[in-house]
Structure formats: C-alpha cells, structure tokens
Design a protein around this motif. Structure first.
Motif, PDB file in Angstrom:
ATOM      1  N   UNK A   1      37.644  35.068  29.521  1.00  0.00           N
ATOM      2  CA  UNK A   1      36.190  34.964  29.722  1.00  0.00           C
ATOM      3  C   UNK A   1      35.671  33.586  30.097  1.00  0.00           C
ATOM      4  N   UNK A   2      36.424  32.535  29.835  1.00  0.00           N
ATOM      5  CA  UNK A   2      35.895  31.180  29.989  1.00  0.00           C
ATOM      6  C   UNK A   2      35.462  30.881  31.423  1.00  0.00           C
ATOM      7  N   UNK A   3      36.210  31.330  32.391  1.00  0.00           N
ATOM      8  CA  UNK A   3      35.872  31.056  33.789  1.00  0.00           C
ATOM      9  C   UNK A   3      34.541  31.711  34.152  1.00  0.00           C
ATOM     10  N   UNK A   4      34.379  32.980  33.787  1.00  0.00           N
ATOM     11  CA  UNK A   4      33.132  33.692  34.090  1.00  0.00           C
ATOM     12  C   UNK A   4      31.955  33.081  33.339  1.00  0.00           C
ATOM     13  N   UNK A   5      32.192  32.610  32.131  1.00  0.00           N
ATOM     14  CA  UNK A   5      31.126  31.964  31.356  1.00  0.00           C
ATOM     15  C   UNK A   5      30.610  30.733  32.076  1.00  0.00           C
ATOM     16  N   UNK A   6      31.521  29.887  32.520  1.00  0.00           N
ATOM     17  CA  UNK A   6      31.132  28.658  33.220  1.00  0.00           C
ATOM     18  C   UNK A   6      30.434  28.977  34.531  1.00  0.00           C
ATOM     19  N   UNK A   7      31.001  29.896  35.295  1.00  0.00           N
ATOM     20  CA  UNK A   7      30.422  30.236  36.593  1.00  0.00           C
ATOM     21  C   UNK A   7      29.022  30.831  36.445  1.00  0.00           C
ATOM     22  N   UNK A   8      28.803  31.618  35.400  1.00  0.00           N
ATOM     23  CA  UNK A   8      27.477  32.201  35.173  1.00  0.00           C
ATOM     24  C   UNK A   8      26.460  31.123  34.832  1.00  0.00           C
ATOM     25  N   UNK A   9      26.867  30.168  34.029  1.00  0.00           N
ATOM     26  CA  UNK A   9      25.966  29.076  33.657  1.00  0.00           C
ATOM     27  C   UNK A   9      25.601  28.226  34.867  1.00  0.00           C
ATOM     28  N   UNK A  10      26.511  28.134  35.821  1.00  0.00           N
ATOM     29  CA  UNK A  10      26.256  27.351  37.039  1.00  0.00           C
ATOM     30  C   UNK A  10      25.092  27.904  37.846  1.00  0.00           C
ATOM     31  N   UNK A  11      24.776  29.172  37.667  1.00  0.00           N
ATOM     32  CA  UNK A  11      23.706  29.783  38.454  1.00  0.00           C
ATOM     33  C   UNK A  11      22.322  29.470  37.889  1.00  0.00           C
ATOM     34  N   UNK A  12      22.263  28.845  36.730  1.00  0.00           N
ATOM     35  CA  UNK A  12      20.979  28.504  36.106  1.00  0.00           C
ATOM     36  C   UNK A  12      20.531  27.140  36.620  1.00  0.00           C
ATOM     37  N   UNK A  13      19.405  27.053  37.315  1.00  0.00           N
ATOM     38  CA  UNK A  13      18.975  25.793  37.957  1.00  0.00           C
ATOM     39  C   UNK A  13      18.850  24.611  37.001  1.00  0.00           C
ATOM     40  N   UNK A  14      18.421  24.856  35.767  1.00  0.00           N
ATOM     41  CA  UNK A  14      18.177  23.757  34.831  1.00  0.00           C
ATOM     42  C   UNK A  14      19.455  23.146  34.269  1.00  0.00           C
ATOM     43  N   UNK A  15      20.584  23.832  34.442  1.00  0.00           N
ATOM     44  CA  UNK A  15      21.853  23.328  33.908  1.00  0.00           C
ATOM     45  C   UNK A  15      22.384  22.206  34.798  1.00  0.00           C
ATOM     46  N   UNK A  16      22.442  21.019  34.234  1.00  0.00           N
ATOM     47  CA  UNK A  16      22.875  19.835  34.991  1.00  0.00           C
ATOM     48  C   UNK A  16      24.349  19.511  34.760  1.00  0.00           C
ATOM     49  N   UNK A  17      24.819  19.779  33.554  1.00  0.00           N
ATOM     50  CA  UNK A  17      26.189  19.407  33.221  1.00  0.00           C
ATOM     51  C   UNK A  17      26.795  20.443  32.279  1.00  0.00           C
ATOM     52  N   UNK A  18      28.051  20.794  32.526  1.00  0.00           N
ATOM     53  CA  UNK A  18      28.772  21.731  31.662  1.00  0.00           C
ATOM     54  C   UNK A  18      30.003  21.024  31.108  1.00  0.00           C
ATOM     55  N   UNK A  19      30.090  20.977  29.791  1.00  0.00           N
ATOM     56  CA  UNK A  19      31.190  20.287  29.111  1.00  0.00           C
ATOM     57  C   UNK A  19      31.979  21.285  28.276  1.00  0.00           C
ATOM     58  N   UNK A  20      33.287  21.311  28.474  1.00  0.00           N
ATOM     59  CA  UNK A  20      34.146  22.280  27.796  1.00  0.00           C
ATOM     60  C   UNK A  20      35.261  21.557  27.059  1.00  0.00           C
ATOM     61  N   UNK A  21      35.554  22.017  25.848  1.00  0.00           N
ATOM     62  CA  UNK A  21      36.719  21.524  25.135  1.00  0.00           C
ATOM     63  C   UNK A  21      37.601  22.706  24.781  1.00  0.00           C
ATOM     64  N   UNK A  22      38.853  22.646  25.232  1.00  0.00           N
ATOM     65  CA  UNK A  22      39.850  23.645  24.848  1.00  0.00           C
ATOM     66  C   UNK A  22      40.394  23.215  23.488  1.00  0.00           C
ATOM     67  N   UNK A  23      40.056  24.000  22.469  1.00  0.00           N
ATOM     68  CA  UNK A  23      40.366  23.615  21.097  1.00  0.00           C
ATOM     69  C   UNK A  23      41.773  24.047  20.673  1.00  0.00           C
ATOM     70  N   UNK A  24      42.773  23.532  21.382  1.00  0.00           N
ATOM     71  CA  UNK A  24      44.157  23.814  21.021  1.00  0.00           C
ATOM     72  C   UNK A  24      44.581  25.242  21.293  1.00  0.00           C
ATOM     73  N   UNK A  25      44.080  25.833  22.362  1.00  0.00           N
ATOM     74  CA  UNK A  25      44.397  27.230  22.677  1.00  0.00           C
ATOM     75  C   UNK A  25      45.887  27.449  22.902  1.00  0.00           C
ATOM     76  N   UNK A  26      46.338  28.674  22.582  1.00  0.00           N
ATOM     77  CA  UNK A  26      47.743  29.054  22.776  1.00  0.00           C
ATOM     78  C   UNK A  26      47.925  29.810  24.085  1.00  0.00           C
ATOM     79  N   UNK A  27      46.834  30.070  24.788  1.00  0.00           N
ATOM     80  CA  UNK A  27      46.921  30.812  26.041  1.00  0.00           C
ATOM     81  C   UNK A  27      46.536  29.916  27.219  1.00  0.00           C
ATOM     82  N   UNK A  28      46.047  30.498  28.293  1.00  0.00           N
ATOM     83  CA  UNK A  28      45.729  29.738  29.508  1.00  0.00           C
ATOM     84  C   UNK A  28      44.244  29.371  29.612  1.00  0.00           C
ATOM     85  N   UNK A  29      43.589  29.211  28.480  1.00  0.00           N
ATOM     86  CA  UNK A  29      42.168  28.859  28.485  1.00  0.00           C
ATOM     87  C   UNK A  29      41.897  27.607  29.318  1.00  0.00           C
TER      88      UNK A  29
END
Length: 219
Positions: A14-42
């Motif tokens: 879901x992470x990719x779709x989450x980020x891409x959806x947020x990109x469509x909101x005009x007021x969003x200037x910056x998106x910051x993500x931290x992968x908290x030690x995931x065991x998969x391909x997050x």
C-alpha cells in the motif's frame, strides 16, 4: 504549505499508492517516509513513489520512534500524519486540511466509516472512556492516526510518545493547551487487525500503551 509524515512497517502493498494519492492534494508540499525496519519490500515500493524524504531504520522503533526520525524535516507551517496502509484512500486527507489552514481549528482528526468486522472495539472504548475521564474531552476517533495540525501543535506534541501512545499523548496535549480540534468524517480505509491470536496480542499491547500514557499524563 503542508508536510506529511508517514511511518511504515511491512506495508509493501500500500505504501506506493498512499504516497501517490497524497501527491494529488495541492496543499501537500513535502512527503516524508520512514521505513521502520520492515521485513518486506516497503522501502523499495516507497522509493518508486519518489517521496521527498525517505529513510530506513535498521530496527523497528515503533510508530512514535519512527515519527521522531522525521521531525527534523518539517519546515512548513502545517503538518500532517498519515498511516502507510491507506492506499488510494489517502486522498481523503484533503478533507482535514481546510479546517486547519483557514484558522478555525488547530488540529483535525480523520473519522473512519463504521467497520463491519475486525478492528479495535475494546481498545477504542478504553481510549474513549480513558480520555474522557482524564481530560473531560469527548473524542469519537481518539486513535485515528490521520491528522493535520498547525506547526504550534506539532511542536507541542514532539517528540512523539513511543510505541502505540502517539495519539493518546497528542490528545492529552490538546486538552492541556486547550487547542481547538475537529473530527472530520472521511471515506478512508485501511487494514484492520484480525481477530486471531496475533491480533489479540496487538490490541492488548495497544491497550496497555494507552492506559500507561493516560496514567502518565503530560508535564
């Protein structure tokens, strides 16, 4: 104008779709993500969406610890928090933005549609009643991690509480400092905790964290 903070743990679907959806909101200037030690391909999936900031924790810090890794990257007058499993429904965050940006409220919290199964029934009741007893405030969605806030609220609530105490700690700060808040109905959706042994353990840990934070209060 708005910096979004996303802690992610094992959310490769879901992470990719989450980020891409947020990109469509005009007021969003910056998106910051931290992968908290995931065991998969997050981390790799998040990288495909090209967030403005993407860092990886070698170990699992928990939600609060992960969010604290992103504090230094906030340089906008408004801040949002989003869970990584919202997927395309993350675009609903737009409903939380105007109440804060127009100055009517200091904090907006997303309300979710009533779920049909699974989830946090007991945990939610503990959070609602505990917060009411502690602060006198009524929250319909005290555990919702989807929030938009002024920079002043962000500074008052950071560093974030560790583990599952993030939202409860924020609610206590809201009560203490008398911030104006609103809960906004949205059509957001995310993965609910299953009704199995693993799910019960998760909810048990969350309940303990909430009760501990309520007992500890804020200085």
């Amino acid at each position: 104008m708005l910096t979004i903070l996303i802690p992610a743990y094992n959310e490769e679907e879901t992470i990719k779709a989450t980020i891409e959806s947020l990109r469509t909101i005009p007021e969003v200037q910056k998106i910051c993500v931290v992968d908290d030690g995931s065991k998969d391909n997050t981390f790799l999936e998040a990288k495909k969406a090209d967030p403005d900031v993407l860092i990886k924790s070698e170990g699992n810090l928990g939600k609060g610890g992960a969010l604290n890794r992103l504090i230094e990257y906030v340089d906008t007058p408004f801040v949002g928090m989003v869970d990584a499993d919202l997927g395309q429904s993350a675009v609903e965050l737009r409903k939380l933005i105007s109440p804060v940006l127009n100055g009517n409220y200091d904090l907006s919290i997303a309300g979710f549609p009533k779920k049909k199964k699974g989830g946090l029934g007991i945990t939610m009741k503990v959070a609602k009643k505990g917060t009411k007893l502690k602060t006198g405030l009524d929250f319909d969605f005290p555990l919702s991690g989807q929030r938009v806030m002024s920079l002043d609220v962000f500074k008052a609530c950071t560093p974030f509480a560790q583990g599952f105490g993030v939202e409860t700690f924020m609610n206590l700060i809201v009560a203490k400092k008398k911030y104006r808040f609103i809960e906004v109905d949205t059509n957001m959706s995310h993965r609910y905790t299953a009704n199995d042994f693993k799910g019960y353990v998760h909810r048990g840990r969350q309940c303990l964290a909430i009760l501990s934070q309520l007992a500890r209060g804020v200085k």
